[in-house]
Write a protein that holds these residues in place. Structure first.
Motif, PDB file in Angstrom:
ATOM      1  N   ALA A  70       0.663  -1.245   0.104  1.00 44.00           N
ATOM      2  CA  ALA A  70       0.050   0.076   0.016  1.00 44.00           C
ATOM      3  C   ALA A  70       0.939   1.238   0.020  1.00 44.00           C
ATOM      4  CB  ALA A  70      -0.875  -0.127   1.230  1.00 44.00           C
ATOM      5  N   ILE A  71       2.058   1.175   0.725  1.00 44.20           N
ATOM      6  CA  ILE A  71       2.888   2.372   1.030  1.00 44.20           C
ATOM      7  C   ILE A  71       3.428   2.719  -0.500  1.00 44.20           C
ATOM      8  CG2 ILE A  71       4.760   3.158   2.083  1.00 44.20           C
ATOM      9  CD1 ILE A  71       4.150   1.580   4.465  1.00 44.20           C
ATOM     10  N   LEU A  72       4.133   1.341  -1.202  1.00 39.79           N
ATOM     11  CA  LEU A  72       4.784   1.654  -2.300  1.00 39.79           C
ATOM     12  C   LEU A  72       3.745   2.058  -3.464  1.00 39.79           C
ATOM     13  CD1 LEU A  72       6.764  -1.575  -2.372  1.00 39.79           C
ATOM     14  CD2 LEU A  72       7.625   0.758  -2.280  1.00 39.79           C
ATOM     15  N   ASN A  73       2.419   1.606  -3.236  1.00 37.83           N
ATOM     16  CA  ASN A  73       1.609   2.204  -4.518  1.00 37.83           C
ATOM     17  C   ASN A  73       1.043   3.564  -4.365  1.00 37.83           C
ATOM     18  OD1 ASN A  73       1.150  -0.350  -5.685  1.00 37.83           O
ATOM     19  ND2 ASN A  73      -0.502  -0.865  -4.462  1.00 37.83           N
ATOM     20  N   TYR A  74       1.100   4.047  -2.922  1.00 40.95           N
ATOM     21  CA  TYR A  74       0.877   5.477  -2.801  1.00 40.95           C
ATOM     22  C   TYR A  74       1.875   6.505  -3.200  1.00 40.95           C
ATOM     23  CZ  TYR A  74      -0.426   9.783  -0.531  1.00 40.95           C
ATOM     24  OH  TYR A  74      -0.511  11.095  -0.164  1.00 40.95           O
ATOM     25  N   ILE A  75       3.210   5.971  -2.952  1.00 39.61           N
ATOM     26  CA  ILE A  75       4.224   6.760  -3.437  1.00 39.61           C
ATOM     27  C   ILE A  75       4.385   6.807  -4.844  1.00 39.61           C
ATOM     28  CG2 ILE A  75       6.882   7.031  -3.638  1.00 39.61           C
ATOM     29  CD1 ILE A  75       6.661   5.671  -0.518  1.00 39.61           C
ATOM     30  N   ALA A  76       4.357   5.623  -5.539  1.00 41.38           N
ATOM     31  CA  ALA A  76       4.142   5.491  -6.949  1.00 41.38           C
ATOM     32  C   ALA A  76       3.224   6.460  -7.706  1.00 41.38           C
ATOM     33  CB  ALA A  76       4.254   4.042  -7.298  1.00 41.38           C
ATOM     34  N   GLU A  77       2.087   6.346  -7.204  1.00 41.05           N
ATOM     35  CA  GLU A  77       0.793   7.106  -7.820  1.00 41.05           C
ATOM     36  C   GLU A  77       1.125   8.477  -7.634  1.00 41.05           C
ATOM     37  OE1 GLU A  77      -1.989   6.465  -9.379  1.00 41.05           O
ATOM     38  OE2 GLU A  77      -1.698   4.353  -9.507  1.00 41.05           O
ATOM     39  N   LYS A  78       1.835   8.943  -6.428  1.00 40.89           N
ATOM     40  CA  LYS A  78       2.072  10.264  -6.243  1.00 40.89           C
ATOM     41  C   LYS A  78       3.108  11.023  -6.884  1.00 40.89           C
ATOM     42  CE  LYS A  78       3.498  13.337  -2.260  1.00 40.89           C
ATOM     43  NZ  LYS A  78       2.212  14.100  -2.285  1.00 40.89           N
ATOM     44  N   TYR A  79       4.063  10.351  -7.310  1.00 40.78           N
ATOM     45  CA  TYR A  79       5.118  10.673  -8.056  1.00 40.78           C
ATOM     46  C   TYR A  79       5.201   9.993  -9.336  1.00 40.78           C
ATOM     47  CZ  TYR A  79       6.324  12.626  -3.793  1.00 40.78           C
ATOM     48  OH  TYR A  79       6.389  13.267  -2.381  1.00 40.78           O
ATOM     49  N   ASN A  80       4.115   9.774  -9.908  1.00 36.63           N
ATOM     50  CA  ASN A  80       4.104   9.095 -11.425  1.00 36.63           C
ATOM     51  C   ASN A  80       5.195   8.018 -11.856  1.00 36.63           C
ATOM     52  OD1 ASN A  80       2.246  11.197 -12.196  1.00 36.63           O
ATOM     53  ND2 ASN A  80       3.680  12.746 -12.265  1.00 36.63           N
ATOM     54  N   LEU A  81       4.984   7.003 -10.726  1.00 33.60           N
ATOM     55  CA  LEU A  81       5.931   5.884 -10.984  1.00 33.60           C
ATOM     56  C   LEU A  81       5.024   4.739 -11.068  1.00 33.60           C
ATOM     57  CD1 LEU A  81       8.762   7.162  -8.659  1.00 33.60           C
ATOM     58  CD2 LEU A  81       9.040   6.753 -11.047  1.00 33.60           C
ATOM     59  N   ASN A  82       3.870   4.833 -11.549  1.00 33.65           N
ATOM     60  CA  ASN A  82       3.013   3.417 -11.701  1.00 33.65           C
ATOM     61  C   ASN A  82       2.214   3.235 -13.087  1.00 33.65           C
ATOM     62  OD1 ASN A  82       2.029   1.296 -10.254  1.00 33.65           O
ATOM     63  ND2 ASN A  82       0.298   2.315  -9.400  1.00 33.65           N
ATOM     64  N   GLY A  83       2.949   3.802 -13.970  1.00 32.35           N
ATOM     65  CA  GLY A  83       2.520   3.495 -15.241  1.00 32.35           C
ATOM     66  C   GLY A  83       1.464   4.902 -15.577  1.00 32.35           C
ATOM     67  N   LYS A  84       1.194   4.956 -17.006  1.00 33.31           N
ATOM     68  CA  LYS A  84       0.164   6.323 -17.470  1.00 33.31           C
ATOM     69  C   LYS A  84      -1.246   5.630 -17.673  1.00 33.31           C
ATOM     70  CE  LYS A  84       0.646   4.814 -22.483  1.00 33.31           C
ATOM     71  NZ  LYS A  84       1.636   3.501 -22.001  1.00 33.31           N
ATOM     72  N   ASP A  85      -1.548   4.572 -17.543  1.00 30.48           N
ATOM     73  CA  ASP A  85      -3.010   4.261 -17.444  1.00 30.48           C
ATOM     74  C   ASP A  85      -3.125   2.806 -16.588  1.00 30.48           C
ATOM     75  OD1 ASP A  85      -2.398   1.969 -19.159  1.00 30.48           O
ATOM     76  OD2 ASP A  85      -2.656   3.272 -21.182  1.00 30.48           O
ATOM     77  N   LEU A  86      -4.491   2.546 -16.598  1.00 27.42           N
ATOM     78  CA  LEU A  86      -4.932   1.256 -15.930  1.00 27.42           C
ATOM     79  C   LEU A  86      -4.198  -0.211 -16.565  1.00 27.42           C
ATOM     80  CD1 LEU A  86      -6.775   0.294 -13.468  1.00 27.42           C
ATOM     81  CD2 LEU A  86      -8.407  -0.095 -15.183  1.00 27.42           C
ATOM     82  N   ALA A  87      -4.016  -0.106 -17.677  1.00 29.04           N
ATOM     83  CA  ALA A  87      -3.219  -1.432 -18.259  1.00 29.04           C
ATOM     84  C   ALA A  87      -1.849  -1.305 -17.662  1.00 29.04           C
ATOM     85  CB  ALA A  87      -3.460  -1.274 -19.900  1.00 29.04           C
ATOM     86  N   ASP A  88      -1.310  -0.237 -17.885  1.00 34.81           N
ATOM     87  CA  ASP A  88       0.131  -0.240 -17.292  1.00 34.81           C
ATOM     88  C   ASP A  88       0.345  -0.315 -16.121  1.00 34.81           C
ATOM     89  OD1 ASP A  88       1.064   0.481 -20.015  1.00 34.81           O
ATOM     90  OD2 ASP A  88       1.773   2.509 -19.388  1.00 34.81           O
ATOM     91  N   ARG A  89      -0.809   0.044 -15.138  1.00 30.88           N
ATOM     92  CA  ARG A  89      -0.419  -0.185 -13.650  1.00 30.88           C
ATOM     93  C   ARG A  89      -0.531  -1.560 -13.236  1.00 30.88           C
ATOM     94  NH1 ARG A  89      -3.117   4.736 -13.729  1.00 30.88           N
ATOM     95  NH2 ARG A  89      -5.214   4.041 -13.436  1.00 30.88           N
ATOM     96  N   VAL A  90      -1.581  -2.257 -14.045  1.00 34.00           N
ATOM     97  CA  VAL A  90      -1.492  -3.862 -13.572  1.00 34.00           C
ATOM     98  C   VAL A  90      -0.405  -4.507 -13.951  1.00 34.00           C
ATOM     99  CG1 VAL A  90      -2.751  -4.566 -15.783  1.00 34.00           C
ATOM    100  CG2 VAL A  90      -3.300  -5.673 -13.474  1.00 34.00           C
TER     101      VAL A  90
END
Length: 223
Positions: A70-90
């Motif tokens: 959960a912590i990693l996902n929060y940081i990744a989302e906040k700083y644009n390190l989690n892909g550009k869209d839903l398909a990338d994020r999964v």
């Protein structure tokens, strides 16, 4: 205005190290409160900061977050390190979870009375199950997902460096991963993190293990 990010954990790698890595790549400064006594842990419990009685605990943006993913996902989302869209994020999440599975096998080694069988298992799984996936994914692309840096790339670097500490030369048959390592380690924030004096933690030693066992009141053998 939210204050500086604060990490509550032991003075060692464990599950907090991936969080340190990701904050570093996002160029977020953080302070650390190192748990050294049972009393510190009990204070966090009594204050209601540990929802499931576990660390890591990260204080960020006025919140107290627990659970590593959960912590990693929060940081990744906040700083644009989690892909550009839903398909990338999964895809990012699939890669990240696989890497965490492998790293957690390495994390428990210091708490194991006879690590040799576990080391052999890690080596086999790394070479046959995990590394081939990332070698294939990096045959051509610079990054794992969507042509942009993500938390999965950061974790892959962390994981492969951990593997090389245990098994020098393990990447000999994985040239794309080795090239990826080279690209990642020249990123300025990563380059600084890999140098002496940074907040990157060394491999766990006897003192780290002793502290963890005392704080959590655990007796060996438990693995």
């Amino acid at each position: 205005m939210a204050g500086k990010v604060v990490l509550y954990y032991f003075n060692g790698r464990g599950k907090m190290e991936s969080i340190r890595w990701l904050l570093t790549v996002a160029e977020v400064e953080f302070d650390e409160v190192h748990l050294t006594t049972r009393a510190q842990y009990e204070k966090l419990l009594s204050d209601g900061d540990l929802m499931f009685q576990q660390v890591p605990l990260v204080e960020i943006d006025g919140m107290k977050l627990i659970q590593t993913k959960a912590i990693l996902n929060y940081i990744a989302e906040k700083y644009n390190l989690n892909g550009k869209d839903l398909a990338d994020r999964v895809k990012v999440n699939m890669y990240s979870e696989g890497l965490m599975d492998l790293m957690e096998m390495i994390m428990v080694l210091p708490f194991t009375q006879d690590p040799k069988p576990k080391l052999e298992n890690i080596l086999t799984k790394a070479k046959e199950r995990y590394l081939p996936v990332f070698e294939k994914a990096l045959t051509g692309p610079i990054y794992l997902v969507g042509g942009r840096l993500s938390c999965a790339d950061v974790q892959l670097l962390e994981c492969t460096l951990m593997l090389e500490e245990k098994f020098p030369g393990i990447l000999a048959d994985f040239p794309c991963i080795k090239s990826f390592q080279g690209r990642m380690t020249i990123v300025p924030a990563i380059d600084r993190f890999l140098k002496p004096g940074s907040k990157r933690k060394p491999q766990p030693d006897e003192n780290y293990v002793k502290t963890v066992m005392e704080v959590f009141q655990i007796k060996l053998p438990f693995l």
